[in-house]
Design an enzyme around this catalytic site. Sequence first.
Site, PDB file in Angstrom:
ATOM      1  N   CYS A  36      11.705 -31.923 -16.056  1.00 47.73           N
ATOM      2  CA  CYS A  36      12.972 -31.192 -15.860  1.00 47.73           C
ATOM      3  C   CYS A  36      13.730 -31.720 -14.649  1.00 47.73           C
ATOM      4  CB  CYS A  36      12.743 -29.692 -15.706  1.00 47.73           C
ATOM      5  SG  CYS A  36      12.009 -28.931 -17.127  1.00 47.73           S
ATOM      6  N   LYS A  93       3.593 -19.728 -10.409  1.00 48.43           N
ATOM      7  CA  LYS A  93       3.146 -20.926  -9.687  1.00 48.43           C
ATOM      8  C   LYS A  93       2.268 -20.553  -8.490  1.00 48.43           C
ATOM      9  CE  LYS A  93       7.223 -23.578 -11.045  1.00 48.43           C
ATOM     10  NZ  LYS A  93       6.813 -24.389 -12.190  1.00 48.43           N
ATOM     11  N   HIS A 108      15.257 -29.837  -9.749  1.00 45.93           N
ATOM     12  CA  HIS A 108      14.879 -29.384 -11.085  1.00 45.93           C
ATOM     13  C   HIS A 108      16.172 -28.988 -11.807  1.00 45.93           C
ATOM     14  CE1 HIS A 108      13.110 -26.546 -14.016  1.00 45.93           C
ATOM     15  NE2 HIS A 108      11.938 -27.101 -13.772  1.00 45.93           N
ATOM     16  N   ASP A 143      15.473 -23.553  -3.263  1.00 46.43           N
ATOM     17  CA  ASP A 143      14.611 -23.298  -4.412  1.00 46.43           C
ATOM     18  C   ASP A 143      13.157 -23.490  -3.948  1.00 46.43           C
ATOM     19  OD1 ASP A 143      12.957 -23.649  -6.573  1.00 46.43           O
ATOM     20  OD2 ASP A 143      14.231 -25.080  -7.619  1.00 46.43           O
ATOM     21  N   GLN A 184       8.371 -24.660  -5.915  1.00 46.71           N
ATOM     22  CA  GLN A 184       7.207 -25.528  -5.683  1.00 46.71           C
ATOM     23  C   GLN A 184       6.603 -25.353  -4.294  1.00 46.71           C
ATOM     24  OE1 GLN A 184       5.511 -27.336  -7.766  1.00 46.71           O
ATOM     25  NE2 GLN A 184       6.901 -27.012  -9.472  1.00 46.71           N
TER      26      GLN A 184
END
Length: 404
Positions: free
Chosen positions: A362, A224, A121, A198, A201
């Site tokens: 993104c 999220k 991203h 990261d 997600q």
Amino acid sequence: MIDVTKIRKDFPILKREVNGKPLVYLDNAATSQTPQQVIDVIVDYYQNYNANIHRGVHALSQEATDKYEVARQTIQKHFNAKESYEIIFTSGTTHSINIVANGFTTLLEKGDEILVSAMEHHSNIVPWQMLAERTGAVLKVIPMNLDGELRMDVYDDLLSNKTKLVFCNHISNALGTINPIKEIIDKAHAVGAAVLIDGAQAAPHIKADMQKLDVDFYTASAHKICGPTGVGMLYGKEEWLNKLPPYQGGGEMIAEVTFEKTTYADLPHKFEAGTPNICGGIAFGAALDYMNSIGFEAIAEYEHELLEYATKELLKIEGLKIYGTAKNKTSVISFNIEGLHPYDIGSILDKLGVAVRTGHHCAQPIMDFYKIPGTVRASFSFYNTMDEVDVLVAAVIRAKGMLE
Ligand SMILES: Cc1ncc(COP(=O)(O)O)c(C=O)c1O
């Protein structure tokens, strides 16, 4: 097992209609919906104990402080961090990554190498490019194959004693690939490099264990994971967080201030300047409690069924191509239909009540890799149903018929 009928009753928004059609919400990778249990916590905060934290002696302030710190402990427990002060409240993954990228300014030298995966991203690319510009460090890319899997053989070749940092997502937002992060972390550590994963997600699907992973930094965004927007977390190993300088100066992050010199507060406050998103932090904890009450194993199993069924049904549509066909992937399907623009498909789906995302998500380097302008992305959550997959497929067929 997931009782999806019961679960759906927790989400008031799922009852609404869009363009006269029942909402089919398949944009969960962008943001998830919020259950009543979390909405109640937000309302309770503003109705009953809204106050600034950490500095008040009055009852409301102490109540808010206690709940905020309990939320930190909930997050610590969920991610199995060793200490609660290794959890820094941030405004989300983007903020978390910027704290680390800024902090490494003083730790890198010209010619040091930092490795990024090809499927990031923008928020896990741009802060590191800015870091490279500031320090003269060199950014190198771990490539991926056409299935959207990282080329681990090339990763091995890229690693050297010049590598100081590796950053990679746990799950790709555009492709759904679940990356082999344990292997990535262990190999980076073998050459003395730090690793930031990261987890934006991954957090909705996988309960990541900080101590087992032995990761140096990990990030998540509450919105999220059934929580509110504008709040998230940075996990950092204590020794790393102590090495990094503060990101922002201000109230709350200091030990003592004089005009000659300021000393900084201990962890986690060193990285939490100013009044935080107090209600958001408390609701973040409540969102994790909610998801844990359903259970991450059950969530992963059910979402996998949704993924398999949707993949099978969508692939029956002539000219439809799925981007991201990794063996290990989560419930995200990025696709295009030959000759049609993703934006046009997405707009017709919206008219039919189906919310998907279109565009580059993104992640422009991924789109460049496949030489496409973007994709239509349907991302499924544990509150979606097989019937909704059928609605999606019928809507895509209808859109195709209208556009061809
Ligand atoms: C993989 C990934 N990283 C980072 C982000 C940025 O998260 P936020 O906008 O919550 O800071 C996202 C958001 O979509 C994402 O999917």
